[in-house]
Write an enzyme that holds these catalytic residues in place. Structure first.
Site, short mmCIF file in Angstrom:
data_model
loop_
_atom_site.label_atom_id
_atom_site.label_comp_id
_atom_site.label_asym_id
_atom_site.label_seq_id
_atom_site.Cartn_x
_atom_site.Cartn_y
_atom_site.Cartn_z
N TYR A 1 45.50 17.11 17.35
CA TYR A 1 45.84 17.63 16.03
C TYR A 1 45.53 16.64 15.00
O TYR A 1 46.33 15.73 14.68
CB TYR A 1 47.11 18.36 15.61
CG TYR A 1 47.53 19.00 14.36
CD1 TYR A 1 46.54 19.50 13.35
CD2 TYR A 1 48.55 19.39 14.12
CE1 TYR A 1 46.61 20.09 12.39
CE2 TYR A 1 49.02 20.14 13.08
CZ TYR A 1 48.04 20.44 11.86
OH TYR A 1 48.12 21.13 11.16
N LYS B 1 41.90 19.98 16.89
CA LYS B 1 41.86 20.62 15.74
C LYS B 1 41.91 19.72 14.80
O LYS B 1 42.63 18.70 14.41
CB LYS B 1 43.15 21.58 15.62
CG LYS B 1 43.69 22.04 14.30
CD LYS B 1 45.11 22.75 14.47
CE LYS B 1 45.51 23.64 13.19
NZ LYS B 1 45.69 22.85 11.85
#
Length: 297
Positions: A135, A163
Site C-alpha cells: 500500500y 495499491k
C-alpha cells in the site's frame, strides 16, 4: 485467493466515540457491496480509519465483515502499524478472523528508509500468514515508494499486488508503464485516488481501490467494466459525470465526505474518529444537493 483485480470497494468503519465498532451499521454498509458483486472489499483501509482503532476492535471488525460477506467476495484488510511486530500480530489476527489478504502501508513516525521498508514487508509477509498487498499512500504515511522498491518487494514471497496512488491523468500512461516495468510480468498494480483512477485503468491498471465504491458499487463497477470491455470513451464519459463528486472529495477529503454521505443515505450515523471533525452543516447540505443531481447506485 484469486488475483486482485477490478473494483475493490472501501467502506468506512462506523464506530462510537470510544472506538467500538458498530456491528449492525458495518453490516448495512457491506451487504450492498457483496450483493453488487464487487471484486473485493477493502476493510480497515484509510477510509476505514484503521489507524484509529484498537487491535481488539480491528479484529472484531474483520470477524463481523467476514461473517457478513460469507465468502461471496474476497476480504482485504488493512494491517498497517508503526511497529513490525505489531503489523505481524494484526496480520495474524486478520487471518484468524477471516481475512483473505492484508493491506500493508509503511506507517511511520520517524521517516523510513527504503531498506527499512523492504525489511518490514519481508518480515510481515513471512510471519503474518496472509498474502499482502503493498500500500503506497504517501499522503498519509509520508513515505513514497520508488518503482524500483515496489519491484523488489513484489518479488518477495507472499506479496500479491500493489495499491498505488493514481498518477495525474495527463501522466497516467507513463506512470503506469513505469510501475509495470519494475514488477514481474502479470503482477497486479491497482490504483486509488478516485478522481484519477479511470485513466490509470485505461493505461493498464489492474484494480480500482475505491472510496466511492464503498457507497456506490454499481456506479463504479460500470466504469471498471467499460474499461475491461475496451469501451474507453464510455469509461471516460461515466467518470466525467462523477466530477461533482470528485470535486467534493478533493475539496473536503473523501473520508469526511463519505461519512456525511453514509448518514445522508441512512446507512449509519457514525462520525469520524476524533480529532477528525464532521463536516459543518452547510457543507453537508452542499453534498446532499450535489448527489441528488447525480445518478449513483
Amino acid at each position: 485467493m484469486r488475483a486482485i483485480s477490478g473494483l475493490s470497494a472501501f467502506p468506512i468503519t462506523p464506530s462510537d466515540a470510544d472506538g467500538r465498532v458498530d456491528a449492525d451499521a458495518l453490516r448495512r454498509l457491506l451487504e450492498p457491496l457483496a450483493a453488487a458483486g464487487v471484486d473485493s472489499i477493502g476493510l480497515l483501509g484509510s477510509t476505514g480509519t484503521y489507524a484509529y482503532l484498537s487491535r481488539d476492535e480491528r479484529q472484531r471488525a474483520v470477524a463481523i465483515a467476514a461473517e457478513a460477506i460469507g465468502g461471496r467476495v474476497p476480504l482485504l484488510v488493512g494491517i498497517g502499524a508503526l511497529r513490525t511486530d505489531e503489523a505481524i500480530r494484526l496480520a495474524q489476527d486478520a487471518r484468524a478472523a477471516g481475512a483473505d489478504a492484508g493491506l500493508l502501508a509503511p506507517v511511520s513516525y520517524t521517516p523510513l528508509t527504503e531498506p527499512e521498508v523492504e525489511a518490514h514487508f519481508s518480515a510481515v509477509a513471512e510471519a503474518g500468514g496472509l498474502p499482502l498487498v503493498l500500500y503506497d499512500n504517501p499522503a498519509t504515511t509520508h513515505f513514497r515508494f520508488s518503482p524500483d522498491l515496489i519491484g523488489r518487494i513484489a518479488r518477495r514471497p507472499g506479496i500479491v499486488a500493489a495499491k498505488c496512488a493514481a498518477p495525474d491523468p495527463a501522466h497516467a500512461e507513463a506512470g503506469v508503464a513505469a510501475l509495470q516495468a519494475a514488477v514481474p510480468a502479470g503482477f497486479p498494480i491497482g490504483f486509488s485516488g478516485d478522481w484519477n483512477v479511470t485513466e490509470a485503468l485505461i493505461a493498464g491498471g489492474a484494480a480500482w481501490f475505491s472510496v466511492a465504491g464503498g457507497l456506490f458499487p454499481q456506479t463504479c463497477l460500470a466504469i471498471v467494466r467499460a474499461v475491461a470491455a475496451g469501451e474507453t470513451e464510455r469509461a471516460r464519459m461515466l467518470n466525467a459525470e462523477l466530477e461533482p463528486l470528485w470535486t467534493l472529495f478533493r475539496t473536503h477529503s473523501s473520508l469526511r465526505v463519505v461519512y456525511a454521505l453514509a448518514d445522508l443515505m441512512g446507512l449509519c450515523r457514525a462520525e469520524p474518529p476524533r480529532p477528525i471533525q464532521p463536516l459543518p452543516p452547510e457543507v453537508v447540505a452542499e453534498i446532499a444537493r450535489t448527489v441528488r443531481g447525480l445518478s449513483l447506485s
